[in-house]
Design an enzyme around this catalytic site. Sequence first.
Site, PDB file in Angstrom:
ATOM      1  N   GLY A 106       0.316   5.602  -4.350  1.00 17.63           N
ATOM      2  CA  GLY A 106      -0.261   6.884  -4.711  1.00 17.63           C
ATOM      3  C   GLY A 106       0.464   7.968  -3.794  1.00 17.63           C
ATOM      4  N   SER A 128      -7.268  -5.637  -6.042  1.00 13.06           N
ATOM      5  CA  SER A 128      -8.539  -6.367  -5.419  1.00 13.06           C
ATOM      6  C   SER A 128      -9.640  -6.278  -6.188  1.00 13.06           C
ATOM      7  CB  SER A 128      -8.545  -5.573  -3.884  1.00 13.06           C
ATOM      8  OG  SER A 128      -9.140  -4.372  -4.045  1.00 13.06           O
ATOM      9  N   ASN A 149     -10.619  -2.805  -6.355  1.00 15.25           N
ATOM     10  CA  ASN A 149      -9.872  -1.592  -7.437  1.00 15.25           C
ATOM     11  C   ASN A 149     -10.606  -1.324  -8.667  1.00 15.25           C
ATOM     12  OD1 ASN A 149      -6.695  -3.147  -6.042  1.00 15.25           O
ATOM     13  ND2 ASN A 149      -7.822  -1.142  -5.251  1.00 15.25           N
ATOM     14  N   TRP A 205       3.072   7.799  -2.189  1.00 16.55           N
ATOM     15  CA  TRP A 205       4.538   8.331  -2.507  1.00 16.55           C
ATOM     16  C   TRP A 205       4.722   9.043  -3.780  1.00 16.55           C
ATOM     17  CZ3 TRP A 205       7.733   7.698  -6.784  1.00 16.55           C
ATOM     18  CH2 TRP A 205       8.983   7.266  -6.574  1.00 16.55           C
ATOM     19  N   ASP A 216       0.852  -1.282   0.033  1.00 17.06           N
ATOM     20  CA  ASP A 216       0.136  -0.077   0.072  1.00 17.06           C
ATOM     21  C   ASP A 216       0.813   1.247  -0.053  1.00 17.06           C
ATOM     22  OD1 ASP A 216      -2.444   1.529   0.175  1.00 17.06           O
ATOM     23  OD2 ASP A 216      -2.883   1.174   2.250  1.00 17.06           O
ATOM     24  N   ARG A 225      -5.769  -2.137   8.500  1.00 18.58           N
ATOM     25  CA  ARG A 225      -7.045  -3.073   7.816  1.00 18.58           C
ATOM     26  C   ARG A 225      -6.450  -4.311   7.058  1.00 18.58           C
ATOM     27  NH1 ARG A 225      -8.355   2.218   6.128  1.00 18.58           N
ATOM     28  NH2 ARG A 225      -7.004   2.055   4.395  1.00 18.58           N
TER      29      ARG A 225
END
Length: 225
Positions: free
Chosen positions: A14, A56, A59, A16, A11, A179
């Site tokens: 984005g 996922s 996504n 970064w 995760d 999560r």
Amino acid sequence: MIPVHIAIIMDGNGRWAKKRALPRVFGHKQGVKTVKKIVKAASNLGIKVLTLYAFSTENWKRPQSEINLLFSLLMKFIKKELKELNDFDIRLRILGDLSKFPENIKNEIDRVCEITSKNTGFELNIALNYGARQELIRAFEEMSKQGIKKPTEEIVSSFLYTNGQPDPDLLIRTSGEFRISNFLLWQIAYSEIYITNKLWPDFTQQDLEAAISEFQKRERRFGGI
Ligand code: FPP
């Protein structure tokens, strides 16, 4: 003990990119570089199975342009790394429902999985269009088709995408979110969970080693005392 199976929720690509005022795609591109480094590191450290959550079932809600880019990065990875997968004796397995994918992508994935299917040194699972609840429903449907009325834990496990593999000992999530995000719900029943604030593109072999040494300090009791 070195964990046999490590699962990672990659995760923060984005974020970064955002930190550098770059479009999100740069984060994903950098994320692929991290994937390559971490696969090698894991295999060198003696880990046997590495499962990476790449896409996922949720996504699909992302903009079509980002979805296209993620698929094209994945295809490039699979095509370009085939030689390395074989050189490192890595077997590739895809966890997830590929039926929604374009025919050419599906065929290429099947081809690489088939070519690497004899490799036994290391198993790389990439979760693609994966959702743990969907995986369980698929397993229940299949069991019902086969007339299995009293499934055991072993039987359920054998109907999952991870059939034949040990459950993850360690689950790592990057970028500080607490999560599970519908990842491997059945298989992580007894996994140790390690969360790091590092964003996935910044995750290094040292971070992997830190997660493993934290894992080694924990006392796993599997419900005992
Ligand atoms: C999470 O970052 C990352 C993803 C949803 C995709 C992960 C994919 C890759 C690293 C590239 C392809 C993978 C392989 C195995 C070659 P995010 O976009 O959710 O980041 P954010 O939460 O900061 O927005």
